[in-house]
Write an enzyme that holds these catalytic residues in place. Sequence first.
Site, PDB file in Angstrom:
ATOM      1  N   HIS A   1     -23.994 -16.323  -3.162  1.00 55.34           N
ATOM      2  CA  HIS A   1     -24.200 -17.664  -2.679  1.00 55.34           C
ATOM      3  C   HIS A   1     -23.653 -18.684  -3.467  1.00 55.34           C
ATOM      4  CE1 HIS A   1     -27.754 -16.744   0.041  1.00 55.34           C
ATOM      5  NE2 HIS A   1     -27.746 -15.728  -0.650  1.00 55.34           N
TER       6      HIS A   1
ATOM      7  N   LYS B   1     -30.571 -33.216  -3.205  1.00 56.08           N
ATOM      8  CA  LYS B   1     -30.092 -31.944  -3.682  1.00 56.08           C
ATOM      9  C   LYS B   1     -30.452 -31.694  -4.789  1.00 56.08           C
ATOM     10  CE  LYS B   1     -25.996 -32.727  -1.761  1.00 56.08           C
ATOM     11  NZ  LYS B   1     -25.642 -31.781  -0.916  1.00 56.08           N
ATOM     12  N   ARG B   2     -30.216 -30.195  -5.441  1.00 52.74           N
ATOM     13  CA  ARG B   2     -30.287 -30.115  -7.139  1.00 52.74           C
ATOM     14  C   ARG B   2     -29.117 -31.020  -7.520  1.00 52.74           C
ATOM     15  NH1 ARG B   2     -33.936 -26.191  -9.303  1.00 52.74           N
ATOM     16  NH2 ARG B   2     -32.886 -26.667 -11.215  1.00 52.74           N
TER      17      ARG B   2
ATOM     18  N   LYS C   1     -21.977 -30.959  -7.697  1.00 50.39           N
ATOM     19  CA  LYS C   1     -22.431 -31.538  -6.357  1.00 50.39           C
ATOM     20  C   LYS C   1     -21.894 -32.944  -6.430  1.00 50.39           C
ATOM     21  CE  LYS C   1     -26.143 -28.382  -5.713  1.00 50.39           C
ATOM     22  NZ  LYS C   1     -26.060 -27.721  -4.357  1.00 50.39           N
TER      23      LYS C   1
ATOM     24  N   THR D   1     -27.414 -26.517   2.955  1.00 47.65           N
ATOM     25  CA  THR D   1     -27.951 -26.532   4.038  1.00 47.65           C
ATOM     26  C   THR D   1     -28.688 -27.730   4.540  1.00 47.65           C
ATOM     27  OG1 THR D   1     -29.651 -25.375   2.679  1.00 47.65           O
ATOM     28  CG2 THR D   1     -28.571 -23.997   4.257  1.00 47.65           C
TER      29      THR D   1
ATOM     30  N   LYS E   1     -29.767 -29.863   7.785  1.00 47.57           N
ATOM     31  CA  LYS E   1     -30.935 -30.746   8.312  1.00 47.57           C
ATOM     32  C   LYS E   1     -30.499 -32.043   8.637  1.00 47.57           C
ATOM     33  CE  LYS E   1     -32.900 -27.414   5.029  1.00 47.57           C
ATOM     34  NZ  LYS E   1     -33.078 -27.328   3.546  1.00 47.57           N
TER      35      LYS E   1
HETATM   36  C1  26W Z   1     -29.081 -16.720 -12.228  1.00 48.12           C
HETATM   37  C2  26W Z   1     -28.913 -18.073 -11.999  1.00 48.12           C
HETATM   38  C3  26W Z   1     -28.775 -18.603 -10.814  1.00 48.12           C
HETATM   39  C4  26W Z   1     -29.869 -19.046  -9.759  1.00 48.12           C
HETATM   40  C5  26W Z   1     -29.855 -19.417  -8.482  1.00 48.12           C
HETATM   41  C6  26W Z   1     -27.543 -18.462  -9.950  1.00 48.12           C
HETATM   42  C7  26W Z   1     -27.273 -18.704  -8.861  1.00 48.12           C
HETATM   43  C8  26W Z   1     -28.495 -19.378  -8.142  1.00 48.12           C
HETATM   44  C9  26W Z   1     -28.283 -19.492  -6.615  1.00 48.12           C
HETATM   45  C10 26W Z   1     -27.393 -18.674  -6.059  1.00 48.12           C
HETATM   46  C11 26W Z   1     -27.979 -20.769  -6.347  1.00 48.12           C
HETATM   47  C12 26W Z   1     -27.883 -21.283  -4.907  1.00 48.12           C
HETATM   48  O1  26W Z   1     -29.164 -21.588  -4.700  1.00 48.12           O
HETATM   49  N1  26W Z   1     -26.910 -21.308  -4.186  1.00 48.12           N
HETATM   50  C13 26W Z   1     -26.780 -22.026  -2.973  1.00 48.12           C
HETATM   51  O2  26W Z   1     -27.245 -21.136  -1.793  1.00 48.12           O
HETATM   52  C14 26W Z   1     -27.608 -21.795  -0.763  1.00 48.12           C
HETATM   53  C15 26W Z   1     -27.930 -20.729   0.233  1.00 48.12           C
HETATM   54  O3  26W Z   1     -26.696 -19.968   0.607  1.00 48.12           O
HETATM   55  C16 26W Z   1     -26.221 -22.434  -0.213  1.00 48.12           C
HETATM   56  O4  26W Z   1     -26.282 -23.079   0.767  1.00 48.12           O
HETATM   57  C17 26W Z   1     -25.787 -23.560  -1.297  1.00 48.12           C
HETATM   58  O5  26W Z   1     -24.289 -24.014  -1.270  1.00 48.12           O
HETATM   59  C18 26W Z   1     -25.408 -22.848  -2.632  1.00 48.12           C
HETATM   60  O6  26W Z   1     -25.438 -23.665  -3.773  1.00 48.12           O
END
Ligand code: 26W
Length: 806
Positions: free
Chosen positions: A330, A537-538, A543, A645, A649
């Site tokens: 992701h 968004k975060r 971003k 995502t 929406k």
């Molecule tokens: C370990 C720290 C950490 C925490 C969360 C690393 C990575 C993440 C996630 C993978 C980050 C995340 O939420 N990624 C998002 O995933 C969405 C669903 O696929 C995508 O739509 C977003 O673009 C992506 O940033």
Amino acid sequence: MKNNIIDNLILTAKNEYCKELEELSPAELHECLGRAMMGEITEKWAKAKKNHANSRRAYYFSAEFLMGRMMYNNLYAMGVLDQVKKLLADKGIDINVFEEIDDAALGNGGLGRLAACFLDSAATQDVPLDGYGIRYKYGLFKQSIEDGFQVERADDWQSFGDPWCIRRNEDTVIVKFADQVVKAVPYDMAVIGYGTDNINTLRLWEAEALNDFDFLQFNDSHYDAAVQDKNDAENITKVLYPNDNQYEGKVLRLKQQYFFCSASLQDIIKRYKAKYGNDYSNFANHCAIQLNDTHPVISIPELIRLLELDGLSFDAAFDIAQKTFAYTNHTVMSEALEKWDINLLTDVIPDVVEIIKNIDARLVADLTAKGLNVPVECECACAKADAKKEKEPVKTKLDGMRIIDGNLVHMARLAVYASSYTNGVAWIHTEILKDDVLKDWYAIYPERFQNKTNGVTQRRWLGLCNPQLSELISDKIGTKWVRNLDELSKLNDKIDEDLVKQFNAIKLEKKQELADYIAKHDGVQLDPNFIFDIQVKRLHEYKRQLLNAFSIMAIYFRLKEGKLPNFTPTAFIFGAKAAPGYARAKAIIKYINEIAKLVNNDPDVNDKLRVVFVANYNVSYAEKIMPAADISEQISTAGTEASGTGNMKFMINGAVTLGTFDGANVEIVQQAGEENNYIFGARVEEINELKNNYDPKAIYEANPEIKKVIDTLIDGRFTDGGNKTGEGSFAELRQSILEGASWHQPDHYFILRDLPDYIDAKLKANTDYKDRIAFGTKCLKNTANSGTFSSDRTILQYAKELWKLM
Ligand code: 26W
């Protein structure tokens, strides 16, 4: 059905609280109605479980499930929302009281919300998919804004009760760490499908001590020691880590991951053995397990370990694991890719490390057999490189692919090697995985790579959050879209001036609703006749909320100088949580709030420009925001946002995208037409070239407008809470753009490259908006062509192409 629920509700209120309905507090009413609804579905749920036990099935392992508020969703899924609303109203109760119940925010952002959308879609599409995760005591922190700064508070979501989860003591399992043994207690949540009898299950684990209380210690007056075990155990599932896209190599985080993976696998094995006994030959046929990013990847060696304990050889166990698991990536952010220190792993789960070593050895053997134990070819054929080579030990292709690389265990490499498939979450993202992030792996195992473009559930993100637009759509094309979003394309033929006017009227109504809420919640007045231009968004540098902020400052100055006489009044709305330890992200929040203060109080511009940063953006807030946007801001640097995502929406609810060629924006524009959206900025190829040849300072020096905008970070008009202008967090932001930092190049995310293009695109949209029919047509075209962004489509693709369930 609906009368049953209400009768049940009245009875539960009497039994549990000795109260009449109208006497219940919102939390009590929530609890009672929730239980009454659970009572309604008991039989269906049991039946669905039996059905699933007899078919090939899939499990979704995820450290996060961002479910949001469940009450309205479940009423909607059961098809009784309107009736229950009316029956409650008959008793003098407004169904909106449930807005007081906080979201279950057991996730950070995109990845967690995607998991929730997938559960909804699988249940609705009769895909036997159950979720496994963690029941954090505290979810994602609550955010408030004080003096423009983000302040965090704990999210005690369970204080509102949790009628949706059933504790299943009988399925408790034991999880062992080197220094600790704990119980994993499951809580089951019913995932109710829409328009079907199917109900899936989300099983969330809570950690508890084997013994809550040591009586001997207590008698010896060691009061703290008496509860030590209890506290240590419960700490494992105490809180969700608030990082998004930033890896943190902490023991507790590792314990969380291993805890829920081990518990879930034991659970699955138990279920398997009840049917097939000790013969594991059917295991990989019995189920598929999807790993949601690398957070649950420790499951791979753990399954091998558990199978070995049951008598299988390593090779046999590896083979089963590889067939069973598939992995979704992701993110391409290198700081987000998990790499555990092997010493830390060994301290916590030494037996699992032994398995990882065996997997790594198998990898070495496999790749050596494929001829990869050879020096990496030098890409630049220069003498300097040759000279350098002589001094350093020769690096082989294989070295760069080792799962155990020096002291680090690379979880993504483990996932790709020891699973059947790896997928990205949007077309362009999968391409980047194949030609960049995982290119060595793609070269060897091309057949393992797939794309599965994300989606969102139209039931929450259109049906529930935008009943007005839903009704208009259903009037025109019927209601099939609720279970088949492709139906929306039938709108294309029906778009005419009359329909656009109806659409515009609904948009205005949703903007008024949002404006009312923002006034109440955030204390800022907005005029719904302004353009609503929204970025939610975060908060992360990639971003580029800062790009948006800079463009607003540029517009502000132009307005002050009378250079934009025909500017359509616009409200810029932001919502974002920053990871508590991410100083730069927090500085950006403060900067946006400083801009808001300046703009909203400046009588020269505030009849044309408003800026608001809404506090505590979460799923429930998103449900109010998505329907109210005219313009959806999706402005990440090309090549950085895996999919996004929120963009989907907004699109479904009829907003145009102002965005870069990144993530799912690419597909959004493909579906809805570039002419109906506003795409700007450098594309991935250009960004890749710029990485070797980029001079943001030259842009800054050459462009007086940009210079002026960037210098608002230090020219004394804003305060960042630092001691003196020029030394605080704003100066650091400016520095990171112009000078860089030890760990990155200047303007790492190419803000200055894209800023002029971005302002042009924004002003183009601003002008286009004046033709209300033409602009409304663009919006409706987006809705009409958003069918493919349903998570129903995505989950059916997973079910067919990865899990082979159908
Ligand atoms: C370990 C720290 C950490 C925490 C969360 C690393 C990575 C993440 C996630 C993978 C980050 C995340 O939420 N990624 C998002 O995933 C969405 C669903 O696929 C995508 O739509 C977003 O673009 C992506 O940033």
